[in-house]
Design a protein around this motif. Structure first.
Motif, PDB file in Angstrom:
ATOM      1  N   LEU A   1      32.733  15.304  36.693  1.00 15.71           N
ATOM      2  CA  LEU A   1      33.353  15.865  37.887  1.00 15.71           C
ATOM      3  C   LEU A   1      34.436  16.863  37.516  1.00 15.71           C
ATOM      4  N   LEU A   2      35.241  16.531  36.500  1.00 13.38           N
ATOM      5  CA  LEU A   2      36.295  17.441  36.047  1.00 13.38           C
ATOM      6  C   LEU A   2      35.677  18.715  35.482  1.00 13.38           C
ATOM      7  N   ALA A   3      34.602  18.571  34.731  1.00 10.03           N
ATOM      8  CA  ALA A   3      33.917  19.742  34.174  1.00 10.03           C
ATOM      9  C   ALA A   3      33.401  20.650  35.290  1.00 10.03           C
ATOM     10  N   PHE A   4      32.881  20.045  36.348  1.00  6.14           N
ATOM     11  CA  PHE A   4      32.341  20.832  37.467  1.00  6.14           C
ATOM     12  C   PHE A   4      33.442  21.605  38.183  1.00  6.14           C
ATOM     13  N   VAL A   5      34.545  20.918  38.517  1.00  5.41           N
ATOM     14  CA  VAL A   5      35.593  21.587  39.296  1.00  5.41           C
ATOM     15  C   VAL A   5      36.318  22.647  38.470  1.00  5.41           C
ATOM     16  N   PHE A   6      36.211  22.601  37.147  1.00  5.69           N
ATOM     17  CA  PHE A   6      36.745  23.700  36.340  1.00  5.69           C
ATOM     18  C   PHE A   6      35.740  24.838  36.229  1.00  5.69           C
ATOM     19  N   LEU A   7      34.477  24.510  35.965  1.00  2.69           N
ATOM     20  CA  LEU A   7      33.486  25.528  35.645  1.00  2.69           C
ATOM     21  C   LEU A   7      33.240  26.484  36.808  1.00  2.69           C
ATOM     22  N   VAL A   8      33.139  25.965  38.031  1.00  4.69           N
ATOM     23  CA  VAL A   8      32.807  26.825  39.174  1.00  4.69           C
ATOM     24  C   VAL A   8      33.888  27.869  39.432  1.00  4.69           C
ATOM     25  N   PRO A   9      35.169  27.493  39.608  1.00  5.96           N
ATOM     26  CA  PRO A   9      36.176  28.549  39.808  1.00  5.96           C
ATOM     27  C   PRO A   9      36.397  29.417  38.578  1.00  5.96           C
ATOM     28  N   ALA A  10      36.171  28.869  37.375  1.00  6.51           N
ATOM     29  CA  ALA A  10      36.331  29.681  36.164  1.00  6.51           C
ATOM     30  C   ALA A  10      35.290  30.789  36.123  1.00  6.51           C
ATOM     31  N   LEU A  11      34.029  30.456  36.419  1.00  4.37           N
ATOM     32  CA  LEU A  11      32.990  31.486  36.482  1.00  4.37           C
ATOM     33  C   LEU A  11      33.271  32.471  37.617  1.00  4.37           C
ATOM     34  N   ASN A  12      33.815  31.962  38.702  1.00  2.21           N
ATOM     35  CA  ASN A  12      34.171  32.822  39.835  1.00  2.21           C
ATOM     36  C   ASN A  12      35.257  33.813  39.428  1.00  2.21           C
ATOM     37  N   LEU A  13      36.273  33.335  38.724  1.00  2.77           N
ATOM     38  CA  LEU A  13      37.343  34.214  38.254  1.00  2.77           C
ATOM     39  C   LEU A  13      36.802  35.263  37.290  1.00  2.77           C
ATOM     40  N   GLY A  14      35.858  34.842  36.434  1.00  3.71           N
ATOM     41  CA  GLY A  14      35.279  35.769  35.473  1.00  3.71           C
ATOM     42  C   GLY A  14      34.358  36.800  36.092  1.00  3.71           C
ATOM     43  N   GLY A  15      33.979  36.615  37.349  1.00  5.19           N
ATOM     44  CA  GLY A  15      33.139  37.603  38.029  1.00  5.19           C
ATOM     45  C   GLY A  15      31.665  37.466  37.746  1.00  5.19           C
ATOM     46  N   ILE A  16      31.199  36.232  37.486  1.00  3.77           N
ATOM     47  CA  ILE A  16      29.779  36.005  37.250  1.00  3.77           C
ATOM     48  C   ILE A  16      29.032  36.029  38.585  1.00  3.77           C
ATOM     49  N   PRO A  17      27.931  36.793  38.689  1.00  3.65           N
ATOM     50  CA  PRO A  17      27.174  36.775  39.940  1.00  3.65           C
ATOM     51  C   PRO A  17      26.518  35.408  40.144  1.00  3.65           C
ATOM     52  N   PRO A  18      26.393  34.950  41.384  1.00  2.00           N
ATOM     53  CA  PRO A  18      26.648  35.672  42.640  1.00  2.00           C
ATOM     54  C   PRO A  18      27.990  35.311  43.270  1.00  2.00           C
ATOM     55  N   PHE A  19      28.950  34.821  42.480  1.00  2.00           N
ATOM     56  CA  PHE A  19      30.195  34.316  43.051  1.00  2.00           C
ATOM     57  C   PHE A  19      31.017  35.434  43.701  1.00  2.00           C
ATOM     58  N   SER A  20      32.007  35.021  44.515  1.00  2.00           N
ATOM     59  CA  SER A  20      32.816  35.983  45.264  1.00  2.00           C
ATOM     60  C   SER A  20      33.609  36.909  44.349  1.00  2.00           C
ATOM     61  N   GLY A  21      33.976  36.437  43.147  1.00  2.00           N
ATOM     62  CA  GLY A  21      34.673  37.309  42.214  1.00  2.00           C
ATOM     63  C   GLY A  21      33.826  38.505  41.834  1.00  2.00           C
ATOM     64  N   PHE A  22      32.536  38.289  41.643  1.00  2.00           N
ATOM     65  CA  PHE A  22      31.603  39.384  41.343  1.00  2.00           C
ATOM     66  C   PHE A  22      31.500  40.334  42.523  1.00  2.00           C
ATOM     67  N   ILE A  23      31.385  39.781  43.727  1.00  2.00           N
ATOM     68  CA  ILE A  23      31.257  40.615  44.926  1.00  2.00           C
ATOM     69  C   ILE A  23      32.494  41.484  45.109  1.00  2.00           C
ATOM     70  N   GLY A  24      33.677  40.886  44.958  1.00  2.00           N
ATOM     71  CA  GLY A  24      34.904  41.642  45.123  1.00  2.00           C
ATOM     72  C   GLY A  24      35.071  42.727  44.075  1.00  2.00           C
ATOM     73  N   LYS A  25      34.751  42.405  42.829  1.00  2.00           N
ATOM     74  CA  LYS A  25      34.907  43.394  41.764  1.00  2.00           C
ATOM     75  C   LYS A  25      33.919  44.540  41.916  1.00  2.00           C
ATOM     76  N   VAL A  26      32.676  44.224  42.290  1.00  2.00           N
ATOM     77  CA  VAL A  26      31.698  45.291  42.507  1.00  2.00           C
ATOM     78  C   VAL A  26      32.154  46.224  43.623  1.00  2.00           C
ATOM     79  N   ALA A  27      32.708  45.653  44.696  1.00  2.00           N
ATOM     80  CA  ALA A  27      33.212  46.486  45.795  1.00  2.00           C
ATOM     81  C   ALA A  27      34.315  47.416  45.317  1.00  2.00           C
ATOM     82  N   LEU A  28      35.226  46.900  44.494  1.00  2.00           N
ATOM     83  CA  LEU A  28      36.322  47.724  43.988  1.00  2.00           C
ATOM     84  C   LEU A  28      35.818  48.793  43.022  1.00  2.00           C
ATOM     85  N   LEU A  29      34.876  48.436  42.151  1.00  2.00           N
ATOM     86  CA  LEU A  29      34.344  49.415  41.199  1.00  2.00           C
ATOM     87  C   LEU A  29      33.569  50.509  41.929  1.00  2.00           C
ATOM     88  N   GLN A  30      32.819  50.151  42.965  1.00  2.00           N
ATOM     89  CA  GLN A  30      32.110  51.160  43.748  1.00  2.00           C
ATOM     90  C   GLN A  30      33.094  52.104  44.437  1.00  2.00           C
TER      91      GLN A  30
END
Length: 542
Positions: free
Chosen positions: A379-408
């Motif tokens: 459970l601890l591994a899960f709650v770290f991994l999901v927001p960590a990948l999100n922060l890193g901008g891995i698709p399809p997470f919101s971090g990826f969506i936001g960064k792509v919008a800014l880069l465009q």
């Protein structure tokens, strides 16, 4: 004539936490009543903010003249107090209120307290509610002075929260934080004085009109002063050196709410100053350079860290650069991307700091050299991994969506500096992924026995005198336990972060409407000044 629903709800995000802070202080000797009041108040604030978001998206900007004291267009002089809710402030209120209620549930689950048997009155919850009132006041303020008041309320509350426990490290960090905050407040006050001297008002809608007749040099000078004040609060390079030394010493829930919300209020203020008050003040290139340096300096600082607290603090600084990038582009796609990314980052950064508190509970430390084998707690591994990948901008997470919008948006701008920012954003995203992968490899994937300092985690308190946080944890009997009250709100914020991905279409659409509204100043000006006139006419007719 009665007030409409929007006018009734607009002051409640400030009023409810203020009254709640007083009630919890009175109930200080009754912890259960304190917790009930705090949870009830903050839950009500979430409901109010969601309703306000629906109303402003459907009907447009809401403006309330407090006590009938509107701006000068209503004939009441320059002392008017306006509370204004548009799409941008409504979104910030909703996301911040969700974080505030999740963090207070986490803090209660953690058992955080600042008094013992000889000091039974707890001040954590009253202070936390005062912080919530200041945050909401900052987002609702329709004039510069009340924006300053909101800042001061939340900053004074943050001074107390930062030093809870009064350990040497916390007091030392608190002194630095207080000094920097006082400096930024003094600069902000100087900016307010300059604004009033130049225009004769502090109401933002009136300022947007009057600044158009001020010379370009004066406009640029005023914007520069405000930018320094807000840049310190937002931790924009080179005004960000205070943050990595201040946040890591506080308790996990305090650090989480600071990292998630407080710096974003600085970004929100920069958006207001840049797009509403002083568009075209001639400092866009300065903002772009600051955004690039904030990205790079922050992420390179994170790479050099061996403690997860400081590592996350540096990534916080780094990703402020993405928000500044969108604001400085001064176009609708950039502003839309910045607004979406602010909402994403509030949720994700808060979640990661809450997960860090769980890591400390499970392993007794946040030092990477002493961590390992945390995948044994899935459970601890899960709650770290999901927001960590999100922060890193891995698709399809919101971090990826936001960064792509800014880069465009940067590509659409087409300037050399914008393209440099696009390259810097890509590099920062890759290095962010490297940083979180390093934490995963050392803290979770590596066997505990292979950690160089693993034996120190289970040592006696005397063996840990070099690490105040480890000593504090080793003296408790709850190391290795993760209470449901801590895990539940963390999972809830993970779910909210995933919602930003699942509902990316509607949320991006909302952020685009908010960006259009922010850049089209006439909507804000008309809503505030006409609302003030209507309120004044109504008051005069009674």
């Amino acid at each position: 004539m009665g007030l409409d629903l929007g006018s009734i709800l607009t002051p409640l995000p400030v009023l409810l936490p203020t009254l709640g802070a007083a009630a919890t202080l009175i109930a200080g000797r009754r912890p259960r009543m304190q917790r009930t009041i705090a949870l009830s108040v903050l839950s009500a604030v979430v409901a109010v903010c969601v309703t306000l978001l629906y109303l402003v998206d459907k009907n447009g900007t809401l403006a309330l003249a407090v006590g009938g004291w509107g701006p000068t267009s209503a004939g009441l002089g320059p002392l008017g107090i306006m509370l204004v809710v548009d799409r941008l402030s409504a979104l910030m209120l909703v996301v911040s209120s969700i974080v505030l209620v999740a963090v207070v549930v986490y803090a209660i689950g953690q058992g955080i307290r600042d008094g013992g048997e000889q000091q039974p009155t707890s001040i954590f919850l009253p202070t936390y509610l005062a912080l919530a009132a200041g945050v909401c006041m900052a987002f609702l303020a329709g004039d510069l002075f009340n924006l300053f008041v909101g800042f001061e309320v939340l900053l004074n509350a943050s001074f107390v929260l930062l030093t809870i426990g009064a350990s040497a490290d916390r007091v030392r960090a608190g002194i630095g934080y207080v000094m920097v905050s006082m400096l930024s407040s003094l600069i902000f006050l100087a900016g307010i004085a300059l604004v009033y001297a130049a225009t004769g008002t502090l109401n933002m809608a009136e300022l947007a009109v009057r600044f158009d007749s001020i010379s370009s040099g004066t406009r640029s000078a005023v914007f520069a002063v405000l930018l320094v004040a807000f840049g310190i609060k937002a931790a924009v390079f080179p005004l960000s050196a205070w943050l990595p030394d201040s946040y890591p010493t506080a308790p996990a829930p305090v650090t989480a709410v600071f990292a998630g919300i407080l710096t974003k209020i600085g970004i929100y203020s920069i958006i207001r100053a840049h797009a509403l008050l002083l568009p075209g003040a001639g400092l866009d290139h300065v903002l772009l350079v600051a955004a690039l340096l904030t990205m790079l300096v922050g992420i390179f600082g994170a790479i050099a860290q061996s403690d997860i607290k400081r590592l996350l603090s540096f990534t916080l600084v780094s990703h402020i650069g993405f928000m500044m990038f969108g604001v400085a582009l001064s176009n609708q796609p950039g502003m839309s991307g910045a607004i979406y990314y602010v909402a994403h980052h509030i949720i994700v950064q808060t979640t990661l700091f809450l997960v860090l508190g769980l890591i400390e509970r499970q392993a007794g430390t946040s030092a990477l050299g002493r961590l390992g084998g945390l995948t044994a707690t899935p459970l601890l591994a899960f709650v770290f991994l999901v927001p960590a990948l999100n922060l890193g901008g891995i698709p399809p997470f919101s971090g990826f969506i936001g960064k792509v919008a800014l880069l465009q948006a940067g590509v659409l701008n087409g300037s050399v500096l914008a393209w440099t920012l696009v390259a810097g954003g890509v590099l920062t995203s890759l290095l962010t992924l490297l940083v979180v992968a390093r934490v995963w490899a050392k803290a979770f994937w590596r066997p505990r026995a292979e950690a160089p300092g693993a034996d120190l985690v289970t040592a006696s308190p005397a063996a840990l005198l070099d690490d105040a946080d480890d000593v504090a944890l080793s003296q408790r009997d709850d190391v290795g336990k993760m209470p449901v009250g801590m895990v539940g709100p963390t999972l809830a914020l993970v779910a909210v972060g995933l919602t930003l991905t699942v509902l990316a279409g509607p949320i991006v659409g909302y952020s685009q409407r908010a960006a259009t509204e922010v850049l089209d100043r006439s909507r804000y000006i008309t809503a505030v000044l006409s609302g003030a006139d209507a309120h004044h006419d109504e008051a005069g007719g009674r």
